[in-house]
Design an enzyme around this catalytic site. Structure first.
Site, mmCIF file in Angstrom:
data_model
loop_
_atom_site.group_PDB
_atom_site.id
_atom_site.type_symbol
_atom_site.label_atom_id
_atom_site.label_comp_id
_atom_site.label_asym_id
_atom_site.label_seq_id
_atom_site.Cartn_x
_atom_site.Cartn_y
_atom_site.Cartn_z
ATOM 1 N N TYR A 56 29.673 0.919 30.074
ATOM 2 C CA TYR A 56 29.716 1.383 28.681
ATOM 3 C C TYR A 56 29.070 2.760 28.580
ATOM 4 O O TYR A 56 28.268 3.166 29.432
ATOM 5 C CB TYR A 56 29.022 0.383 27.738
ATOM 6 N N CYS A 57 29.436 3.488 27.521
ATOM 7 C CA CYS A 57 28.830 4.793 27.225
ATOM 8 C C CYS A 57 28.964 5.018 25.721
ATOM 9 O O CYS A 57 29.302 4.096 24.980
ATOM 10 C CB CYS A 57 29.497 5.909 28.038
ATOM 11 N N THR A 58 28.727 6.219 25.258
ATOM 12 C CA THR A 58 28.690 6.469 23.812
ATOM 13 C C THR A 58 30.025 6.210 23.133
ATOM 14 O O THR A 58 30.119 5.466 22.159
ATOM 15 C CB THR A 58 28.242 7.917 23.533
ATOM 16 N N GLY A 82 33.155 5.990 25.175
ATOM 17 C CA GLY A 82 34.124 5.439 26.116
ATOM 18 C C GLY A 82 34.644 6.385 27.167
ATOM 19 O O GLY A 82 35.181 5.953 28.199
ATOM 20 N N ILE A 88 29.765 2.499 22.568
ATOM 21 C CA ILE A 88 28.710 1.957 21.715
ATOM 22 C C ILE A 88 29.032 2.162 20.234
ATOM 23 O O ILE A 88 28.816 1.275 19.402
ATOM 24 C CB ILE A 88 27.362 2.636 22.047
#
Length: 318
Positions: A174-176, A178, A203
């Site tokens: 996951y990241c901010t 995608g 997120i």
């Protein structure tokens, strides 16, 4: 309802003439009075922009109507004002710096919609892996997630050994928003990980659609908000003030431009130390004036949103 919108988006698609597209896209943003940071590359488009609601709606409609960006996913947040002071539309080799030998248009981890992601959180065979930089996950991350002490995604190969033992687990990256996971999950598959997923929309989308359950702390963002709330279900502060060690979710950039360290800092220490992360930073002759936010826009004399476009075209004609 707040008058402004902040848009976060990306899309991998081949652009045959990225320089021409960059110029056209810059003009589109000028016409719609948008501000923000946009990256154009032969592999696609990546951006975060802000503007009035109607202007952002027009922008999303125009971009989505281009066949090259069919299916683009915009993460939309309300805001009181512009989240940026300037407009930059830059041409780069990648829409997210990685140097990873992957092509997410050919292979990437299985996309999980936020609801699917939430359902998998209770699976004992699932491991969450944070693909963001160290200062980002320092202020907020999913409960129990694996994090790496890396400055950017280019360093991921140096940390793969830390999760080698998880190759037979269900790994969810996951990241901010995608975008990093498109390449990071593809790289994990290349490295022999068997069951790799990624949180689609990152997120931000998870917070919007599923309330952000089990995301602890705040989510670091690359605009003048610095960090935003995500979890409306079971929020928790996990960061502490870089100066005094008290619990705080406030994030600032050090007021020393030669440092610009991204750290958590309580409001009291921010004012007491002029927004610096260390006493030595106070001696910086170019120390920026701390205004309580810890966000600093690069100063450009006589800047207007049109200036960047005109300056670039003038240089191209020389």
């Amino acid at each position: 309802m707040k008058p402004y919108r902040v848009l976060l988006y990306y899309f991998y698609t081949p652009l045959e003439n990225p320089e021409q597209f960059r110029d056209e896209h810059h003009l589109l943003c000028l016409q719609l009075n948008l501000l923000g940071r946009i990256i154009v590359a032969p592999e696609g488009l990546n951006g975060t922009v802000s503007g009035l609601a109607a202007d952002c709606e027009a922008y999303m409609r125009i971009v989505a109507s281009d066949p090259r960006f069919a299916g683009i996913d915009f993460k939309v947040e309300e805001h009181d004002t512009h989240a940026f002071q300037k407009l930059h539309v830059r041409l780069k080799e990648e829409i997210v710096n990685s140097d990873l030998p992957v092509d997410p248009r050919r292979e990437t981890g299985k996309h999980l919609e936020p609801a699917e992601f939430r359902q998998m959180l209770d699976d004992e065979d699932v491991v969450l892996v944070d693909m963001r930089s160290n200062y980002e996950h320092a202020v907020g991350r999913f409960k129990g997630a694996v994090t790496f002490d890396m400055e950017n995604l280019r360093e991921l190969p140096e940390h793969i050994h830390e999760i080698e033992h998880l190759k037979n687990k269900k790994v969810i990256t996951y990241c901010t928003g995608g975008i990093k996971c498109e390449k990071a999950s593809a790289y994990l598959l290349q490295q022999g990980f068997k069951d790799v997923y990624q949180l689609h929309g990152g997120i931000i989308k998870y917070g919007q659609e599923e309330g952000g359950q089990d995301f602890e702390g705040k989510c670091y963002v690359f605009d003048n908000r610095i960090a935003v709330d995500v979890n409306k279900v079971n929020p928790k502060v996990i960061s502490t003030c870089f100066r005094c060690g008290t619990e705080t979710a406030r994030m600032i950039n050090c007021a020393s431009p030669s440092c610009n360290n991204h750290v958590a800092m309580c409001e009291e220490c921010g004012w007491e130390h002029q927004g610096t992360c260390a006493d030595a930073c106070k001696a910086d002759p170019h120390l920026r004036a701390y205004d309580g936010t810890g966000y600093y826009s690069k100063k450009t004399e006589g800047y207007t949103p049109l200036q960047g476009y005109i300056s670039r075209k003038s240089l191209a004609l020389k």
